[in-house]
Design a protein around this motif. Structure first.
Motif, PDB file in Angstrom:
ATOM      1  N   LEU A 113       0.196  17.830 -10.239  1.00 45.03           N
ATOM      2  CA  LEU A 113       0.836  18.643 -11.284  1.00 45.03           C
ATOM      3  C   LEU A 113       0.791  20.118 -10.901  1.00 45.03           C
TER       4      LEU A 113
ATOM      5  N   GLN B 189       1.385  20.901 -18.129  1.00 43.36           N
ATOM      6  CA  GLN B 189       1.051  19.477 -18.194  1.00 43.36           C
ATOM      7  C   GLN B 189      -0.350  19.228 -17.647  1.00 43.36           C
TER       8      GLN B 189
ATOM      9  N   GLU C 156       3.586  22.239 -12.520  1.00 48.36           N
ATOM     10  CA  GLU C 156       3.607  21.772 -13.912  1.00 48.36           C
ATOM     11  C   GLU C 156       2.269  22.126 -14.549  1.00 48.36           C
TER      12      GLU C 156
END
Ligand code: SF4
Ligand code: SF4
Lengths: 443, 326
Positions: free
Chosen positions: A392, A400, A397
């Protein structure tokens, strides 16, 4: 389930070696995170070992003392690993053993807590843990009635209920605390004094000792027995059993929250044994911190060396590894230490070890894609899924990742140690955290 | 400044040193006993089948690397392993173009479109096997009697070689004819590499010991197979073979240690892996009882792999979180 990784600990060969005082020491004016002292000496001044050379009263920093006797040679600038320059005082030794006379303090514990804390600050005690704060700042931060801003934005002031003393290093290959603990011998009065003082300052209720399961410290155990101190035994080889969160978990009987929190917010203050002994010395006789026992780690062995603060790493490297040509120099142990670009750097109060690795001792990170082998989730002491978190963060990300409990990561490095794809896991985690914090600040 | 500069990086500075390539080679080594047993039982032709599959996979991977202008990845031996696993799931007497094509398809469909190693959602070898099974069922069905057949399996010389599972599917009461220890030792008709549960178990233990795989998925899978079969057998002893039969026939052992624990296509969280295995094991029995001629274990595992992202959500509570919610 047992988590973490098995690492070999090599016990230090013998007691800490006392280093011959070097010809020159370089004392950084900033020994701790964020605070520095103001020099109180001029070039040309003669100083004795233990004499105050810089004062931190203004910023609340711990005072700085000459670590050898000699003459103040110059003020200089030292390039730190983060690229900034820091002022330092250079002292050239006269080879003599001139020591600032100690002031005997009778009934050290009769003073008020605030005064005790001030004396600790004047003795220049730094907690050489990863954060490298002065003991004074650590206690202050933990107890401050103002509270301080933690990353989530709320002000917190929680009492310290337990003091845990660590007798063994977190990094299994480092032996400095073991060596210090081994030197306690039969006389535990200093240890007792240090503990009593810390209890008085923090008004904590309980004291705990964290010992390695192989450590035999009869006198310490006797002291614990007589004073209702709980002794917890950990396996130092099972890294990171001596890290703050795991010690705090044993102390509390339940796991403390680690995400967005500092461990002392759970009410447990984990301190190293050398810090406690330095506290005792400071209160008993006003003796400041001038020397530090650090571990010199290399493929040729592990040694504990007691050296004056400000000794050049080069001198320590010579003791650590004769004739070895390292290509990686680490301040601290191999699992958590900071790689440094040069050996031309003074040892500071927050140095716990100097690790020298040759090319063949360490594998370079290569950051191949994660193959989801699951080795990392098996070892992660905080039960995360490091592989997924790293992916991630790799693909940016970050939000997240935060949802997947990125902030519960304690950056121990177990995942990176086992990863067959050679991913620099901790780097991903650290990057993800800082991106999230930056995003939050700009909100 | 001319003094020596050292390497700088973030901690940790020590690594275990295990590499993906080593793990793949270990997996191959773990398969050697099963391959040797296949050669002993079915003759040297099986080696040719294996080589055909491996070649198909390796050539395809190299070509894909070349076309995509990417660095060659065959050095990590993954393509070779895909070919090997695929071949071991095929019957010994398949025409040679079948394994070769299987290897090509495994890489071309199962691995290459997704990117480098670690991206494929399904195990490439299984993708290859299942495409073959769906497209050329008649060509695949080429079983031969193992060398030890006369002693242990059905002493019926005239019967065509028929894997125990097929026989039992046709007539469930046949299960009683098979001797459990014979099955366990590898005296049965079946795919090249799957007939000896004993040797596969040894290989699996090697993988566990070398930490190439985690124990959760294999254990979950075996429990899933045993419990589901046990329950079904308990309910309908006439139409379902007992658990031991299901554990030691077909690709159960092979699936447990070499398919269920394939890295990328299976979960990484401890409970995720266990439940993955458990469900896959249950589905295997479902397929075996309710019918499907070939590839029951591959189908079950591929089906479960589709749910891997869901299984991965079954993560443990992070350190200190339970306390704060309590
Ligand atoms: S994810 Fe964080 S806590 Fe877990 S093993 Fe990796 S570095 Fe350690
Ligand atoms: S150990 Fe490395 S390759 Fe394996 S799952 Fe973790 S990050 Fe991925």
């Amino acid at each position: 389930m047992r988590r973490g990784i098995k690492l070999p600990t090599r016990a230090p060969s013998g007691a800490a070696e006392k280093m011959v005082p070097p010809k020159q020491v370089v004392l950084l004016l900033r020994q701790e995170v964020g605070r520095s002292c103001k020099p109180v000496v001029k070039v040309g001044d003669a100083v004795k070992a233990g004499q105050q050379i810089a004062d931190g009263a203004e910023s609340g920093a711990a005072d700085l003392h000459a670590s050898i006797s000699g003459e103040v040679k110059a003020f200089t600038e030292v390039l730190l690993s983060d690229g900034t320059e820091e002022k330092a005082i250079v002292i050239e030794g006269d080879g003599g053993g001139g020591v600032q006379p100690a002031t005997k303090i009778s009934k050290p514990l009769s003073a008020e807590p605030a005064e005790l804390l001030e004396r600790i600050r004047q003795a220049g005690i730094i907690c050489a843990s990863r954060e490298a704060k002065s003991l004074c700042a650590v206690i202050d931060e933990a107890m401050s009635p103002r509270g301080y801003l933690n990353p989530t934005g709320e002000a917190i002031a929680k009492p310290i209920r337990h003091i845990a003393v660590r007798f063994c290093d977190t990094d299994p290959l480092v032996c400095s605390l073991r060596a210090v603990a081994g030197q306690i011998g039969k006389n535990t009065t200093a240890l007792k004094l240090g503990i009593d003082a810390l209890l008085k300052i923090t008004s904590a209720e309980e004291v705990h000792f964290a010992l390695d399961k192989t450590q035999e410290l009869a006198a310490v155990e006797k002291l614990a027995d007589e004073n209702d101190i709980a002794v917890h035994r950990f396996d130092a080889c099972q890294y990171p059993s001596f890290s703050d969160p795991l010690i705090a978990a044993a102390v509390l009987g339940k796991e403390p929250e680690v995400a967005y929190k500092r461990i002392h917010e759970s009410g447990v203050l984990v301190l190293d044994i050398d810090t406690v002994l330095e506290t005792a010395a400071a209160l008993k006789s006003g003796t400041p911190v001038t020397h530090k026992t650090i571990a010199a780690v290399s493929s040729t062995g592990i040694k504990a060396v007691t050296a004056p603060i400000g000794t050049s790493l080069e001198a320590i490297a010579e003791i650590a590894a004769q004739g070895l040509s390292p290509d990686k120099v680490i301040l601290g142990g191999p699992m958590q230490g900071m790689a440094h670009f040069t050996l031309d750097f003074p040892m500071s109060k927050s140095t716990t070890a100097l690790t020298l690795l040759r090319r063949e001792d360490h594998t370079k990170a290569q950051n191949d894609p994660c193959i989801c082998c699951g080795l990392c989730s098996e070892v992660c002491p905080t039960r995360l899924t490091p592989g997924m978190l790293s992916r991630l963060c790799e693909f940016k990300e970050f939000a997240q990742a935060e949802e997947a409990h990125l902030f519960s990561c304690i950056e121990c490095g177990c995942c990176a140690y086992v990863c067959p794809a050679g991913r620099s896991m901790v780097q991903f985690m650290v990057q993800g955290k800082s991106e999230r914090l930056a995003a939050r600040r700009s909100d | 400044m001319t003094e020596k500069r050292f390497i700088v990086s973030l901690s940790p500075h020590l690594r275990h040193g295990r590499t993906i390539r080593q793990m793949i080679l270990t997996t191959m080594i773990a398969l050697i006993p099963a391959v040797a047993w296949g050669v002993y039982q079915f003759g040297f032709r099986v080696l040719v089948v294996i080589i055909a599959a491996a070649l198909g996979a390796i050539i395809t991977e190299a070509t894909v690397n070349r076309v995509g202008d990417n660095p060659y990845t065959i050095k990590d031996f993954h393509a070779a392993l895909v070919g090997l696993v695929l071949a071991l799931l095929l019957p010994p007497a398949v025409p040679l173009w079948i394994p070769f094509l299987g290897g090509v398809l495994a890489i071309l469909v199962g691995k290459a479109p997704f990117g480098p190693l670690g991206s494929a959602p399904l195990a490439p070898a299984l993708v290859g096997v299942l495409i073959l099974a769906l497209s050329w069922p008649a060509e695949i069905d080429h079983y031969t009697q193992p060398r030890t057949a006369a002693e242990a399996v059905k002493a019926d010389d005239a019967a065509p070689a028929e894997p125990p599972l097929t026989a039992v599917y046709v007539d469930p009461s046949d299960a009683a004819d098979y001797c459990t220890s014979g099955l366990f030792l590898g005296n049965q008709v079946g795919a090249i590499g799957t007939i000896s549960p004993l040797l596969l178990l040894l290989g699996g233990l090697l993988l566990l010991w070398r930490k190439v795989i985690r124990w959760q998925a294999p254990v979950g899978f075996l429990i899933g197979v045993a419990v589901t079969a046990g329950i079904a057998h308990g309910i309908a002893p006439g139409s379902v073979a007992p658990a031991t039969f299901h554990l030691f026939t077909g690709a159960t052992m092979f699936g447990a240690f070499f398919l269920c624990s394939e890295w990328t296509s299976t979960p990484v969280t401890p409970w995720g892996m266990f439940l993955f295995g458990l469900f896959a094991g249950g589905v295997v029995i479902l397929f075996r009882v309710c019918g499907m001629p070939f590839g029951r274990v591959p189908w079950a595992i591929v089906l479960m792999s589709l749910a891997t992202p869901l299984f991965d959500r079954i993560a443990s509570t992070p350190f200190g979180k339970a306390a704060s919610h309590a």
